[in-house]
Motif scaffolding. Structure first.
Motif, mmCIF file in Angstrom:
data_model
loop_
_atom_site.group_PDB
_atom_site.id
_atom_site.type_symbol
_atom_site.label_atom_id
_atom_site.label_comp_id
_atom_site.label_asym_id
_atom_site.label_seq_id
_atom_site.Cartn_x
_atom_site.Cartn_y
_atom_site.Cartn_z
ATOM 1 N N TRP A 38 32.480 -45.625 -52.746
ATOM 2 C CA TRP A 38 32.620 -47.158 -52.790
ATOM 3 C C TRP A 38 32.249 -47.665 -53.960
ATOM 4 C CZ3 TRP A 38 34.873 -50.268 -49.345
ATOM 5 C CH2 TRP A 38 35.485 -49.552 -48.001
ATOM 6 N N GLY A 39 31.037 -47.215 -54.754
ATOM 7 C CA GLY A 39 30.936 -47.372 -56.111
ATOM 8 C C GLY A 39 31.994 -47.527 -57.036
ATOM 9 N N GLY A 40 32.593 -46.247 -56.818
ATOM 10 C CA GLY A 40 33.758 -45.934 -57.858
ATOM 11 C C GLY A 40 34.757 -46.972 -57.666
ATOM 12 N N LEU A 41 35.193 -47.303 -56.329
ATOM 13 C CA LEU A 41 36.164 -48.174 -55.933
ATOM 14 C C LEU A 41 35.956 -49.727 -56.747
ATOM 15 C CD1 LEU A 41 36.995 -47.232 -52.346
ATOM 16 C CD2 LEU A 41 38.542 -46.847 -54.385
ATOM 17 N N CYS A 42 34.586 -49.800 -56.230
ATOM 18 C CA CYS A 42 34.168 -51.396 -57.101
ATOM 19 C C CYS A 42 34.420 -51.390 -58.691
ATOM 20 C CB CYS A 42 32.947 -51.537 -56.497
ATOM 21 S SG CYS A 42 32.067 -53.270 -57.040
ATOM 22 N N ALA A 43 33.851 -49.939 -59.466
ATOM 23 C CA ALA A 43 33.745 -49.929 -60.774
ATOM 24 C C ALA A 43 35.199 -49.862 -61.267
ATOM 25 C CB ALA A 43 33.139 -48.596 -60.948
ATOM 26 N N ASP A 44 36.292 -49.544 -60.494
ATOM 27 C CA ASP A 44 37.536 -49.688 -60.823
ATOM 28 C C ASP A 44 38.395 -50.778 -60.745
ATOM 29 O OD1 ASP A 44 38.735 -49.192 -58.416
ATOM 30 O OD2 ASP A 44 39.092 -46.884 -58.613
ATOM 31 N N GLY A 45 37.795 -51.752 -59.710
ATOM 32 C CA GLY A 45 38.391 -52.973 -59.398
ATOM 33 C C GLY A 45 39.365 -52.820 -58.184
ATOM 34 N N THR A 46 39.303 -51.755 -57.377
ATOM 35 C CA THR A 46 40.097 -51.693 -56.182
ATOM 36 C C THR A 46 39.491 -52.597 -55.221
ATOM 37 O OG1 THR A 46 40.352 -49.233 -56.715
ATOM 38 C CG2 THR A 46 40.969 -50.074 -54.509
ATOM 39 N N ILE A 47 38.086 -52.711 -55.066
ATOM 40 C CA ILE A 47 37.403 -53.440 -53.982
ATOM 41 C C ILE A 47 36.420 -54.454 -55.015
ATOM 42 C CG2 ILE A 47 37.658 -52.006 -51.973
ATOM 43 C CD1 ILE A 47 34.714 -51.230 -52.461
ATOM 44 N N GLY A 48 35.930 -55.554 -54.400
ATOM 45 C CA GLY A 48 35.056 -56.419 -55.082
ATOM 46 C C GLY A 48 33.695 -56.039 -54.644
ATOM 47 N N GLU A 49 32.632 -56.725 -55.493
ATOM 48 C CA GLU A 49 31.310 -56.359 -55.034
ATOM 49 C C GLU A 49 30.980 -56.654 -53.679
ATOM 50 O OE1 GLU A 49 27.199 -54.943 -55.649
ATOM 51 O OE2 GLU A 49 28.990 -54.782 -56.451
ATOM 52 N N GLY A 50 31.384 -57.938 -53.231
ATOM 53 C CA GLY A 50 31.168 -58.119 -51.714
ATOM 54 C C GLY A 50 31.697 -57.145 -50.838
ATOM 55 N N GLU A 51 33.049 -56.634 -50.985
ATOM 56 C CA GLU A 51 33.241 -55.342 -49.980
ATOM 57 C C GLU A 51 32.375 -54.211 -49.957
ATOM 58 O OE1 GLU A 51 38.121 -55.883 -50.129
ATOM 59 O OE2 GLU A 51 37.347 -55.775 -51.960
ATOM 60 N N ARG A 52 32.109 -53.815 -51.529
ATOM 61 C CA ARG A 52 31.163 -52.844 -51.611
ATOM 62 C C ARG A 52 29.789 -52.844 -50.872
ATOM 63 N NH1 ARG A 52 26.821 -50.876 -54.016
ATOM 64 N NH2 ARG A 52 26.143 -52.868 -54.975
ATOM 65 N N THR A 53 29.353 -54.010 -51.058
ATOM 66 C CA THR A 53 28.012 -54.276 -50.289
ATOM 67 C C THR A 53 28.158 -54.553 -48.717
ATOM 68 O OG1 THR A 53 27.671 -56.470 -50.625
ATOM 69 C CG2 THR A 53 26.731 -54.971 -52.458
ATOM 70 N N GLY A 54 29.195 -54.965 -48.388
ATOM 71 C CA GLY A 54 29.453 -55.384 -47.063
ATOM 72 C C GLY A 54 30.030 -54.260 -45.908
ATOM 73 N N VAL A 55 30.311 -53.121 -46.651
ATOM 74 C CA VAL A 55 30.907 -51.910 -45.812
ATOM 75 C C VAL A 55 29.886 -51.622 -44.905
ATOM 76 C CG1 VAL A 55 30.319 -50.253 -47.456
ATOM 77 C CG2 VAL A 55 32.287 -49.854 -45.961
ATOM 78 N N SER A 56 30.388 -51.250 -43.547
ATOM 79 C CA SER A 56 29.420 -50.611 -42.785
ATOM 80 C C SER A 56 30.147 -49.522 -41.902
ATOM 81 C CB SER A 56 29.094 -51.785 -41.561
ATOM 82 O OG SER A 56 28.339 -50.989 -40.549
ATOM 83 N N PHE A 57 29.557 -48.260 -41.762
ATOM 84 C CA PHE A 57 29.897 -47.396 -40.952
ATOM 85 C C PHE A 57 28.967 -46.925 -39.810
ATOM 86 C CE2 PHE A 57 30.792 -46.523 -45.403
ATOM 87 C CZ PHE A 57 32.331 -46.226 -45.334
ATOM 88 N N PRO A 58 29.286 -47.757 -38.560
ATOM 89 C CA PRO A 58 28.418 -47.833 -37.688
ATOM 90 C C PRO A 58 28.329 -46.299 -36.872
ATOM 91 C CG PRO A 58 30.241 -49.083 -37.041
ATOM 92 C CD PRO A 58 30.406 -48.644 -38.661
#
Length: 89
Positions: free
Chosen positions: A56-76
């Protein structure tokens, strides 16, 4: 934990409704070992949680997702103990 127990009861009740007389129910489920290990949490190999964070950090770094999406992801996930698993059946 309470939500996981309620979900487990609902899963088993639904399967019981589907099962015909003489039928069998087979359930394969991830559980917590007696040592407290579970999928992604052991003292050997890579942790799946570290792998998720890296991905997820890589997806955020390359612009695929934003910081809010990176920190908001949940795997219950809730991994039952053998006792919790057996209590339902």
């Amino acid at each position: 934990r309470a939500r996981a127990a309620a979900d487990w009861d609902a899963i088993l009740a639904a399967r019981a409704e589907e099962l015909v007389a003489g039928g069998r129910f087979v359930c394969v489920n991830f559980c917590v070992s007696g040592e407290g290990y579970f999928l992604g949490q052991t003292d050997r190999g890579a942790s799946m949680w570290d792998s998720f964070a890296e991905a997820w950090g890589g997806l955020c770094a390359d612009g695929t997702i934003g910081e809010g999406e990176r920190t908001g992801v949940s795997f219950p996930n809730y991994y039952r103990t053998a006792q919790e698993f057996a209590e339902g059946v």
